[in-house]
Design a protein around this motif. Structure first.
Motif, PDB file in Angstrom:
ATOM      1  N   SER A 211      33.713  50.956  43.288  1.00  0.00           N
ATOM      2  CA  SER A 211      34.562  51.958  43.942  1.00  0.00           C
ATOM      3  C   SER A 211      34.510  51.859  45.459  1.00  0.00           C
ATOM      4  N   ALA A 212      33.729  50.901  45.962  1.00  0.00           N
ATOM      5  CA  ALA A 212      33.609  50.752  47.411  1.00  0.00           C
ATOM      6  C   ALA A 212      34.616  49.724  47.909  1.00  0.00           C
ATOM      7  N   ARG A 213      34.376  49.196  49.103  1.00  0.00           N
ATOM      8  CA  ARG A 213      35.312  48.239  49.691  1.00  0.00           C
ATOM      9  C   ARG A 213      35.001  46.808  49.308  1.00  0.00           C
ATOM     10  N   ALA A 214      33.967  46.600  48.502  1.00  0.00           N
ATOM     11  CA  ALA A 214      33.526  45.249  48.183  1.00  0.00           C
ATOM     12  C   ALA A 214      34.591  44.469  47.426  1.00  0.00           C
ATOM     13  N   VAL A 215      34.710  43.189  47.746  1.00  0.00           N
ATOM     14  CA  VAL A 215      35.610  42.288  47.025  1.00  0.00           C
ATOM     15  C   VAL A 215      34.815  41.052  46.616  1.00  0.00           C
ATOM     16  N   GLN A 216      35.285  40.413  45.558  1.00  0.00           N
ATOM     17  CA  GLN A 216      34.635  39.202  45.044  1.00  0.00           C
ATOM     18  C   GLN A 216      35.663  38.090  44.966  1.00  0.00           C
ATOM     19  N   VAL A 217      35.283  36.911  45.397  1.00  0.00           N
ATOM     20  CA  VAL A 217      36.175  35.758  45.321  1.00  0.00           C
ATOM     21  C   VAL A 217      36.192  35.238  43.888  1.00  0.00           C
ATOM     22  N   THR A 218      37.381  35.027  43.347  1.00  0.00           N
ATOM     23  CA  THR A 218      37.530  34.522  41.992  1.00  0.00           C
ATOM     24  C   THR A 218      37.459  32.996  41.989  1.00  0.00           C
ATOM     25  N   ALA A 219      37.451  32.421  40.772  1.00  0.00           N
ATOM     26  CA  ALA A 219      37.467  30.958  40.664  1.00  0.00           C
ATOM     27  C   ALA A 219      38.738  30.398  41.294  1.00  0.00           C
ATOM     28  N   ALA A 220      39.867  31.099  41.098  1.00  0.00           N
ATOM     29  CA  ALA A 220      41.125  30.667  41.717  1.00  0.00           C
ATOM     30  C   ALA A 220      41.023  30.742  43.233  1.00  0.00           C
TER      31      ALA A 220
END
Length: 237
Positions: A211-220
């Motif tokens: 629910s925070a601002r964190a993002v994760q890079v996907t394999a794509a």
């Protein structure tokens, strides 16, 4: 009789708005660029809805937040990119530092690690992800940092070839440095930073987590950033 400087009066009022932990918590949460309901912000700040409503009223009245209503729901968001820049710059000056409290749980520690790895800063990428992208653009001669942040002609062309549209009619600067509060180095903001972040989310290069601002890079996203900017997967994890 000495005449008061009106700028001093306005600055003091602004400082008073920010000099409250609950209001500061709301402003930091809203750096994710989205609109939040009053109830969501109350739970995030750990205060009663009635208490939060009073704080939101002051922030809206002070021009730091914009308010929208849809039916019974009241939504608030940061008023504009200038407010986001102010909050992020102050957060960078405030910490982290040697007196920073340690995480109280594994969950809190995990959330902090995710935020440091990659997050949105209002409408652009920040954390180690934002720095990796900024460094790659600079190393390839697409972005200059020697006299302030500026896209080169090759940089403008790179955005076009990558299918990332730049709004050249915006009154915002095309490229702007934003001091990263975890990395203590500038990352790319402005029109170019916002366009890159929006494209990364729309194209599935990154996904929001929690629910925070964190993002994760996907394999794509790893494949795209490797092909377009030569960023290795280890820099994105």
């Amino acid at each position: 009789m000495t005449t008061k400087d009106p700028r001093a009066v306005r600055l003091a009022r602004l400082a008073a708005l920010l000099a409250d932990e609950t209001r500061s918590a709301c402003l930091l949460a809203l750096l994710d660029g989205r609109a939040w309901t009053a109830g969501e912000l109350a739970r995030h700040a750990g205060v009663a809805p009635s208490t939060l409503s009073e704080h939101l009223g002051r922030l809206v009245g002070g021009g730091l937040l914009a308010e929208e209503r849809q039916g019974r729901h009241r939504y608030v968001r940061l008023a504009d990119a200038r407010v986001a820049q102010l909050v992020e710059d102050l957060a960078a000056q405030a910490g982290p530092g040697g007196g920073e409290t340690r995480p109280r749980s594994l969950r809190e520690a995990g959330a902090g690690s995710a935020m440091a790895r990659g997050r949105t800063c209002y409408d652009h990428l920040a954390g180690r992800l934002g720095i990796a992208v900024t460094d790659a653009l600079t190393e390839r001669g697409l972005l200059r940092q020697d006299t302030g942040f500026a896209l080169t002609d090759a940089g403008v062309g790179w955005f076009g070839s990558a299918g990332i549209a730049l709004d050249r009619t915006s009154r915002r600067p095309l490229a702007r440095a934003c001091l990263d509060w975890t990395e203590r180095r500038p990352h790319l903001a402005g029109v170019a930073g916002a366009a890159l972040c929006r494209h990364a989310l729309d194209a599935g290069w990154c996904v929001r987590i929690g629910s925070a601002r964190a993002v994760q890079v996907t394999a794509a996203g790893e494949r795209a950033l490797s092909g377009l900017l030569g960023i290795g997967p280890t820099a994105l994890r």
